[in-house]
Write an enzyme that holds these catalytic residues in place. Sequence first.
Site, short mmCIF file in Angstrom:
data_model
loop_
_atom_site.label_atom_id
_atom_site.label_comp_id
_atom_site.label_asym_id
_atom_site.label_seq_id
_atom_site.Cartn_x
_atom_site.Cartn_y
_atom_site.Cartn_z
N THR A 14 -5.06 2.62 -0.29
CA THR A 14 -4.88 1.92 -1.51
C THR A 14 -5.22 0.53 -1.64
O THR A 14 -5.88 0.09 -2.48
CB THR A 14 -3.18 2.15 -1.97
OG1 THR A 14 -2.91 3.31 -1.96
CG2 THR A 14 -3.07 1.76 -3.46
N ASP A 15 -4.79 -0.16 -0.58
CA ASP A 15 -5.54 -1.44 -0.33
C ASP A 15 -6.96 -1.66 -0.40
O ASP A 15 -7.43 -2.55 -0.91
CB ASP A 15 -4.72 -2.10 1.02
CG ASP A 15 -3.49 -2.66 0.67
OD1 ASP A 15 -3.31 -3.16 -0.31
OD2 ASP A 15 -3.01 -2.86 1.82
N LEU A 16 -7.60 -0.55 0.39
CA LEU A 16 -9.08 -0.71 0.59
C LEU A 16 -9.55 -0.21 -0.50
O LEU A 16 -10.67 -0.88 -0.93
CB LEU A 16 -9.12 0.29 1.83
CG LEU A 16 -8.69 -0.01 3.07
CD1 LEU A 16 -9.21 1.05 4.24
CD2 LEU A 16 -9.45 -1.49 3.77
N ASP B 282 0.87 -1.34 -0.02
CA ASP B 282 -0.01 0.01 -0.04
C ASP B 282 0.95 1.20 0.23
O ASP B 282 0.61 2.22 -0.70
CB ASP B 282 -0.83 -0.05 1.29
CG ASP B 282 -1.74 1.24 1.14
OD1 ASP B 282 -2.84 1.30 0.86
OD2 ASP B 282 -1.16 2.00 2.04
#
Length: 496
Positions: free
Chosen positions: A266-268, A238
């Site tokens: 960014t991951d979410l 991320d």
Amino acid sequence: MRAVSYGLGSLLRPSASGSVARAQATLRTLTTASSTARTTRNATPPASSASRNIVRRQFTSTPARLSDPSAADAPSIPPPLKGIRIVDLTRVLAGPYCTMLLADLGADVIKVEHPKGGDDTRAWLPPFAQPPTGKDALKPPPGKEDYWASLPPESAYFLSVNRSKRSITVDLKSPAGKKIIYDLVAKADVVVENYLPGKLASMGLGYEDLKKVKPDIIYASLTGYGQTGSYRDKAGYDVIIAADAGMMHITGEADRPPVKIGVAMTDLTTGLYVHGAIMAALLGRAQTGKGVHIDASLFESQIASLANIASNYLIAGQEAGRHGDKHPSIVPYQTFQAKDGRIMLGAGNDGQFRFLCNLLERPELSTDEKYSTNAARVANRDTLITLLDELLQQRTVQEWCDLINGKIPAAPIRNIRGTFDEHPQSKDRKVVAEVEHPRAGKIKIVAPAVRYGDGKMKITRPPPVLGQHTDEVLTQELGMSEDEVAELRKAGSIGP
């Protein structure tokens, strides 16, 4: 008789004659039939491509006890993904977040973990859930006493993104472990994975491999940079992608180094994109009978999420900068110092600015040519902000919020405790759910975010203990005998 649910894509299209009413009547009839059908374990979809996606299995499993404060608020629609099975080969955040959202909608998510340690986040502690002790101590299933005692506490990180799933432990590198995945995929609808491009293919578990097992499989890959391109072999993290794709450049104060966002957005964001892509692929398969390989990346999700900042550059060649808590093109729109803390306050138009000036007992500011328009306020930002900061220190944050009373954007800067324990809207909207975890006892987790009519989808089970459902899945759904499972365990192909 098989229990059935019907692909939304085919049922919501008008019938051949163009009659929407007829299609809706058909939907009601089929739904009624579905609700009265008996569940058939291991039901195999029809072979024809047109009907393959109509019949969906209803899998049975006894969930753990749940205590959901929103239990009285039932959603106005049934779980739309009930009967959809997902083989989850992901770990850490983006992938597990995606599959959790699908589990929220009723999908049967089987989380496949390595026998030694499982998902990386199981070891990311402290903090962790403190299990009850003494007379309140929970008993593990018979025969699992030593194994459960050997596991680390249930980490808060893992518990945050794995609700409503089942966990099995499989060594993907062993021939027997690979066969288990094949058998699962043969009865599944979706596979989700976040390995480096080509890694699972080298193990015989890539899209082309599993497509031979289940021709209409939907196979979603989440990677750092995508399946193609010069960066395809680089791992994705991320914060690295945030740095590499523009986000960190615009985060922080103008005169200080860039900083990361306080949560792994960014991951979410990638998890949200892939959750939507899988839903779309399921609808597409209901129409065509065909699966697809979904190729998603943190890199492209991050760039897509730059929104107006990206557009400013692409349309006007305007490079972005860091503005801290300030809005680059609206003034005032930032945090200010009140008597006892900081308050976020905005005035998005001239009318709101006049209201603020009157509230501060300085109405003349709204007619001063230096501040009367937003463009003028942007040009004279420094002097205006200094003046407003002094005026706002005359009262407390709560006093200002009470006086403003929703007339202009304003809110206190709440910490996490304040968000969950003090904010009245958190209580009104029931943002926290309680579940009974088999090792940790009663724990609190964030509830699903979306309401469907009268309520939210129910949390069907707590986040799983490592390998908690291995025996259940192998015996009840793959048809293995207890002796066969014991041999797999002895060989190390599955966990204890």
